[in-house]
Every structure is written in C-alpha cells, then in structure tokens.
Write a protein that holds these residues in place. Structure first.
Motif, PDB file in Angstrom:
ATOM      1  N   GLU A  50       0.843  -1.195   0.000  1.00 43.66           N
ATOM      2  CA  GLU A  50       0.000   0.000   0.000  1.00 43.66           C
ATOM      3  C   GLU A  50       0.879   1.246   0.000  1.00 43.66           C
ATOM      4  OE1 GLU A  50      -2.426   0.342   3.444  1.00 43.66           O
ATOM      5  OE2 GLU A  50      -3.442   2.159   2.770  1.00 43.66           O
ATOM      6  N   VAL A  51       0.512   2.220  -0.819  1.00 46.62           N
ATOM      7  CA  VAL A  51       1.226   3.503  -0.789  1.00 46.62           C
ATOM      8  C   VAL A  51       0.347   4.637  -0.285  1.00 46.62           C
ATOM      9  CG1 VAL A  51       2.911   2.880  -2.553  1.00 46.62           C
ATOM     10  CG2 VAL A  51       0.793   3.960  -3.247  1.00 46.62           C
ATOM     11  N   ALA A  52      -0.957   4.560  -0.515  1.00 51.31           N
ATOM     12  CA  ALA A  52      -1.847   5.622  -0.054  1.00 51.31           C
ATOM     13  C   ALA A  52      -3.279   5.112  -0.039  1.00 51.31           C
ATOM     14  CB  ALA A  52      -1.744   6.854  -0.948  1.00 51.31           C
ATOM     15  N   CYS A  53      -4.080   5.751   0.788  1.00 47.03           N
ATOM     16  CA  CYS A  53      -5.485   5.371   0.916  1.00 47.03           C
ATOM     17  C   CYS A  53      -6.313   6.608   1.201  1.00 47.03           C
ATOM     18  CB  CYS A  53      -5.635   4.357   2.050  1.00 47.03           C
ATOM     19  SG  CYS A  53      -7.334   3.882   2.453  1.00 47.03           S
ATOM     20  N   ILE A  54      -7.491   6.673   0.613  1.00 51.12           N
ATOM     21  CA  ILE A  54      -8.453   7.718   0.961  1.00 51.12           C
ATOM     22  C   ILE A  54      -9.767   7.016   1.272  1.00 51.12           C
ATOM     23  CG2 ILE A  54      -9.015   8.185  -1.493  1.00 51.12           C
ATOM     24  CD1 ILE A  54      -9.445  11.153  -0.560  1.00 51.12           C
ATOM     25  N   THR A  55     -10.282   7.264   2.456  1.00 48.24           N
ATOM     26  CA  THR A  55     -11.484   6.559   2.869  1.00 48.24           C
ATOM     27  C   THR A  55     -12.724   7.170   2.226  1.00 48.24           C
ATOM     28  OG1 THR A  55     -12.013   7.901   4.799  1.00 48.24           O
ATOM     29  CG2 THR A  55     -10.364   6.139   5.088  1.00 48.24           C
ATOM     30  N   TYR A  56     -13.836   6.451   2.376  1.00 50.81           N
ATOM     31  CA  TYR A  56     -15.088   6.956   1.838  1.00 50.81           C
ATOM     32  C   TYR A  56     -15.503   8.237   2.558  1.00 50.81           C
ATOM     33  CZ  TYR A  56     -17.444   5.054   5.968  1.00 50.81           C
ATOM     34  OH  TYR A  56     -17.842   4.790   7.255  1.00 50.81           O
ATOM     35  N   GLU A  57     -14.953   8.466   3.773  1.00 53.34           N
ATOM     36  CA  GLU A  57     -15.231   9.683   4.529  1.00 53.34           C
ATOM     37  C   GLU A  57     -14.251  10.809   4.200  1.00 53.34           C
ATOM     38  OE1 GLU A  57     -14.903   7.619   8.282  1.00 53.34           O
ATOM     39  OE2 GLU A  57     -17.044   7.904   8.656  1.00 53.34           O
ATOM     40  N   GLY A  58     -13.221  10.514   3.408  1.00 55.59           N
ATOM     41  CA  GLY A  58     -12.272  11.535   2.999  1.00 55.59           C
ATOM     42  C   GLY A  58     -10.973  11.587   3.775  1.00 55.59           C
ATOM     43  N   SER A  59     -10.813  10.713   4.760  1.00 58.67           N
ATOM     44  CA  SER A  59      -9.535  10.669   5.481  1.00 58.67           C
ATOM     45  C   SER A  59      -8.475  10.042   4.588  1.00 58.67           C
ATOM     46  CB  SER A  59      -9.687   9.850   6.761  1.00 58.67           C
ATOM     47  OG  SER A  59     -10.634  10.445   7.625  1.00 58.67           O
ATOM     48  N   THR A  60      -7.239  10.494   4.764  1.00 61.49           N
ATOM     49  CA  THR A  60      -6.157   9.997   3.913  1.00 61.49           C
ATOM     50  C   THR A  60      -5.027   9.397   4.742  1.00 61.49           C
ATOM     51  OG1 THR A  60      -5.064  12.147   3.845  1.00 61.49           O
ATOM     52  CG2 THR A  60      -6.641  11.660   2.092  1.00 61.49           C
ATOM     53  N   TYR A  61      -4.292   8.514   4.088  1.00 63.73           N
ATOM     54  CA  TYR A  61      -3.126   7.854   4.683  1.00 63.73           C
ATOM     55  C   TYR A  61      -2.064   7.729   3.611  1.00 63.73           C
ATOM     56  CZ  TYR A  61      -0.055   3.961   5.740  1.00 63.73           C
ATOM     57  OH  TYR A  61       1.044   3.174   5.910  1.00 63.73           O
ATOM     58  N   ASN A  62      -0.819   8.015   3.978  1.00 63.72           N
ATOM     59  CA  ASN A  62       0.310   7.781   3.078  1.00 63.72           C
ATOM     60  C   ASN A  62       1.338   6.906   3.763  1.00 63.72           C
ATOM     61  OD1 ASN A  62      -0.473   9.367   0.825  1.00 63.72           O
ATOM     62  ND2 ASN A  62       0.170  11.212   1.867  1.00 63.72           N
ATOM     63  N   ALA A  63       1.916   5.983   3.027  1.00 62.03           N
ATOM     64  CA  ALA A  63       2.993   5.179   3.566  1.00 62.03           C
ATOM     65  C   ALA A  63       4.190   6.070   3.879  1.00 62.03           C
ATOM     66  CB  ALA A  63       3.386   4.102   2.567  1.00 62.03           C
TER      67      ALA A  63
END
Length: 122
Positions: A47-60
C-alpha cells in the motif's frame, strides 16, 4: 459490470512528477475507500496511499510528503499525485476499492484495477 481503470503511468526522470487516475464504474463509488498499491515483479504488493469513503487519507512512510491521494466523487475517480519521484518508486500501480472501510487493508479489497506502470529512470 464493476471496473477500475488506472491511467497516467509512464516513464519519468528522477525528480519528476506524475498523476495517476483511477476511474470507477459499476458500483457506488462514494461508499468505497480507495487505495493505491505498488508492486515490483517478484515482490509483494504494498500500500502507498489510501483515501477513505469519509475523505480521510493515509500515506505510507516512504511516500509521505511526496504523494497526495484525492478523489472526486462526482467523477467517480481517484487520483494519486506523485512528486519528487525516485527510482525506487518504479513499479506497477494498482488501485483497489473496499466498501466503507477506515483503512485500505490489502487482503480485504473488493475490487482491483489492472494497473499502470510507472518507470522512474534517467
């Protein structure tokens, strides 16, 4: 028919930028979290990045400050803006969708695209 179609990959020099797109169809896009994953032949998809259905984000950690994930629910599309690219960013980039998740757990992805190749090389 469910589809995720990645685009925007290509050859770029170190230090350059690319924007990947993930176009979705066949499901209710705004109910799904979207992740971007990278795979190098012979290694695990990560995984390098994620954006949730609520709009929160995550980056490796290894892309933090260089990659930005975003989504446009009106266009059923997610994006990955990649800046300051390094040779180690090379790989096939896949987007994946997971319903109403607060994290893009790779083993729980509901739908996958077929990937787009990013090659960072001089």
């Amino acid at each position: 028919q469910v589809q995720l179609v990645e685009s925007g990959g290509g050859l770029v020099q170190p230090g350059g930028s690319l924007t990947l797109s993930c176009a979705a169809s066949g499901f209710t896009f705004e109910e799904y979290s979207i992740g971007w994953f990278r795979q190098v032949p012979g290694t695990r998809r990560e995984e390098v990045a994620c954006i949730t259905y609520e709009g929160s984000t995550y980056n490796a950690a290894n892309v933090k400050g260089r990659y930005t994930i975003s989504r446009d629910n009106a266009k059923n599309t997610a994006y990955l803006q990649m800046n300051s690219l390094k040779p180690e960013d090379t790989g096939v980039y896949y987007c994946g969708a997971i319903i109403k998740a607060r994290a893009c757990v790779i083993t729980s992805i509901d739908y996958w695209g077929k990937g787009t190749l990013v090659n960072v090389s001089s």
